[in-house]
Motif scaffolding. Sequence first.
Motif, short mmCIF file in Angstrom:
data_model
loop_
_atom_site.label_atom_id
_atom_site.label_comp_id
_atom_site.label_asym_id
_atom_site.label_seq_id
_atom_site.Cartn_x
_atom_site.Cartn_y
_atom_site.Cartn_z
N LEU A 1 0.25 -0.98 0.13
CA LEU A 1 0.37 0.21 -0.16
C LEU A 1 0.42 1.92 -0.93
O LEU A 1 0.11 2.18 -0.33
CB LEU A 1 -0.70 0.08 1.62
N MET A 2 1.92 1.09 0.67
CA MET A 2 2.80 1.98 1.06
C MET A 2 3.11 2.95 -0.20
O MET A 2 3.92 3.83 -1.29
CB MET A 2 4.06 2.26 1.49
N VAL A 3 3.83 1.63 -1.09
CA VAL A 3 4.61 1.57 -2.33
C VAL A 3 3.11 2.87 -3.28
O VAL A 3 3.58 3.36 -4.56
CB VAL A 3 5.41 0.67 -2.74
N ARG A 4 2.47 1.51 -3.42
CA ARG A 4 1.20 2.05 -3.91
C ARG A 4 1.07 3.43 -4.54
O ARG A 4 0.69 3.81 -4.87
CB ARG A 4 0.11 1.30 -3.75
N CYS A 5 0.69 3.87 -3.07
CA CYS A 5 0.34 6.04 -2.53
C CYS A 5 1.70 5.71 -3.42
O CYS A 5 1.31 7.44 -3.14
CB CYS A 5 -0.09 5.55 -1.58
N GLY A 6 2.34 5.97 -3.95
CA GLY A 6 3.76 6.75 -3.53
C GLY A 6 4.48 7.73 -2.60
O GLY A 6 5.27 8.46 -3.04
N LEU A 7 4.40 6.79 -1.49
CA LEU A 7 4.66 7.32 0.02
C LEU A 7 6.03 6.52 0.18
O LEU A 7 7.05 6.75 1.39
CB LEU A 7 4.04 6.91 1.22
N SER A 8 6.37 5.51 -0.69
CA SER A 8 7.73 5.19 -0.59
C SER A 8 8.12 4.11 -1.97
O SER A 8 7.11 3.53 -2.58
CB SER A 8 7.45 3.53 0.49
N PRO A 9 9.22 4.43 -2.18
CA PRO A 9 10.23 4.16 -3.74
C PRO A 9 10.10 2.32 -3.50
O PRO A 9 10.12 2.28 -5.06
CB PRO A 9 10.53 5.06 -3.89
N SER A 10 10.14 1.95 -2.41
CA SER A 10 10.54 0.68 -2.63
C SER A 10 10.17 -0.04 -1.24
O SER A 10 9.72 0.44 0.04
CB SER A 10 11.39 0.05 -2.33
N ASN A 11 9.53 -1.56 -0.96
CA ASN A 11 8.94 -2.27 0.00
C ASN A 11 10.14 -2.51 1.11
O ASN A 11 10.01 -2.50 1.75
CB ASN A 11 8.37 -3.64 -0.51
N GLY A 12 11.38 -2.10 0.57
CA GLY A 12 12.77 -2.46 1.64
C GLY A 12 12.23 -1.37 2.47
O GLY A 12 12.68 -0.81 3.43
N GLU A 13 12.33 0.35 1.33
CA GLU A 13 12.33 1.44 2.78
C GLU A 13 11.02 1.33 3.28
O GLU A 13 11.21 2.11 4.14
CB GLU A 13 12.03 2.71 1.32
N ALA A 14 9.86 1.29 2.52
CA ALA A 14 8.51 1.13 3.15
C ALA A 14 8.51 0.45 4.42
O ALA A 14 8.52 0.63 5.61
CB ALA A 14 7.72 0.59 2.44
N ARG A 15 9.33 -0.99 4.69
CA ARG A 15 9.69 -1.49 5.72
C ARG A 15 10.18 -0.72 6.68
O ARG A 15 9.74 -0.87 7.83
CB ARG A 15 9.95 -2.96 5.14
N ARG A 16 10.94 -0.27 6.32
CA ARG A 16 11.65 0.67 7.50
C ARG A 16 11.56 1.42 7.80
O ARG A 16 11.25 1.36 9.21
CB ARG A 16 13.26 1.04 6.92
N LEU A 17 10.47 2.15 6.80
CA LEU A 17 9.30 3.56 7.71
C LEU A 17 8.80 2.84 8.20
O LEU A 17 8.41 3.15 10.38
CB LEU A 17 8.64 3.81 6.80
N VAL A 18 7.93 1.53 8.63
CA VAL A 18 7.42 1.22 9.30
C VAL A 18 8.04 0.30 10.92
O VAL A 18 7.32 0.77 11.80
CB VAL A 18 6.69 -0.80 8.68
N GLN A 19 8.79 0.30 10.79
CA GLN A 19 9.86 -0.73 12.14
C GLN A 19 9.87 0.31 12.75
O GLN A 19 10.52 0.55 13.78
CB GLN A 19 10.67 -1.40 11.29
N GLN A 20 10.18 1.37 12.08
CA GLN A 20 11.17 3.03 12.56
C GLN A 20 9.57 3.69 13.45
O GLN A 20 9.90 4.74 14.02
CB GLN A 20 11.10 3.64 11.78
N GLY A 21 8.41 3.61 12.95
CA GLY A 21 7.54 3.75 13.91
C GLY A 21 6.84 4.89 12.84
O GLY A 21 6.21 6.01 13.55
N GLY A 22 7.03 4.94 11.46
CA GLY A 22 6.70 6.32 10.73
C GLY A 22 5.87 6.53 10.39
O GLY A 22 5.23 7.00 9.41
N VAL A 23 4.76 4.81 10.39
CA VAL A 23 3.68 4.76 9.64
C VAL A 23 2.18 4.90 10.36
O VAL A 23 2.45 3.95 11.16
CB VAL A 23 3.33 3.95 8.41
#
Length: 436
Positions: free
Chosen positions: A378-400
């Motif tokens: 969903l993060m990648v689909r909405c353009g809020l992250s360029p990749s799954n890897g970056e989205a995973r980092r944001l989620v794990q850091q509590g940024g979503v």
Amino acid sequence: MRWYHGENIVLWKNSFRRAFLYPSGKEGKNMTVFEELKRRGLIAQMTDEKEIEELINAGKATFYIGFDPTADSLHVGHFMALCLMKRLQMAGNKPIVLIGGGTAMIGDPSGKTDMRKMMTKETIQHNVDCFKKQMSRFIDFSENKAIVVNNGDWLLDLNYVDVLRDVGAHFSVNRMLSHECYKQRMERGLTFLEFNYMIMQSYDFYKLFQDYGCNMQFGGDDQWANMLGGTELIRRKLGKDAYAMTITLLLNSEGKKMGKTEKGAVWLDAEKTTPYEFYQYWRNVSDQDVIKCLKLLTFVPIEQIEEMERTLEGQQLNQAKELLAYELTALVHGKEEAEKAQTAAKAVFGGGGNNADMPTTVLKAEELTDGGIGILTLMVRCGLSPSNGEARRLVQQGGVSVNDTKVTDPKSVIYPEAETILRKGKKVFHKVVVEN
């Protein structure tokens, strides 16, 4: 001192009106337009300060700024040039918009580490047409007050041998290689094609000087070497003086060019960057950059900005950012869109109103599995992250967060409701709806 009109923008209507009814030199302390450029921090380098000052203040400068049509929209990186052209035109000077239909066939090595992709004539013409429409919001083209020319009209018909004899003879290869723009590219390989860019840009100035009486060139500070080449060519071939001035590059407090997001450039085209996204970009500038951006990019009187600078703290920082975002959105997209974007932003940040203008992604039913979609997808689909890897980092850091509930498990599945609000960090919001 109150700065805002209504709940947000004080004195906005008055300051905006004064800035346009009384261009530099007509108000307050009789400040000239050149003095205002310096006071706002717009000037980087110039060839002949006294002569440039006199021409600009007298409204006798016929000046040009070049734009390479490498995309079908202008972006925030062009903002400085457009605002400068507007200021100088308001003071009686005549702008020439030079569209680089010819130079775009080569590509400028300045500030680049790689050679630009070659473009077709059809693509270039399409981009030129888009530029003209967007520039009309900044520049008055009526009654020959400003003109648009395309250097493809003369560069593409030049005879190669004539260029070598009449133009190339006036350029020193040793001197060209001493400029930083070529030094950087030499390390990775500089093609002969790119090496000719300075000659072509210099020829542009020479041609405009002869055909349109253009006595001045403005551009970004990274164009200094090419601009000097033009003044020198005019002097050598015609025995006359022409002038060049560079404007400050739009950099943030970290020294990086402004106008980039994870989704790419911040465009002036509403189809590429919505008015809401455009507003939010400026609303979210760092505390260290807001006053600088107000000085460089808006038409709020400099005295008002300097008063802000002396007293800026706490909540006033947010008010200054709202003023910056509103002014620039109104300038690019019109007052109505600026007000809609402001209303949407207030809704997101708890100020009431509606969020109809929030950036939205519509999911098709087939994109869901049993009504759900993975948070990373969903993060990648909405353009809020360029990749799954970056989205995973944001989620794990509590940024979503989803609907104000923090998501910390990268394996989480989201089940979009009638209206689902996805948030990245504290300032980036996105609405998700499912197609009926």
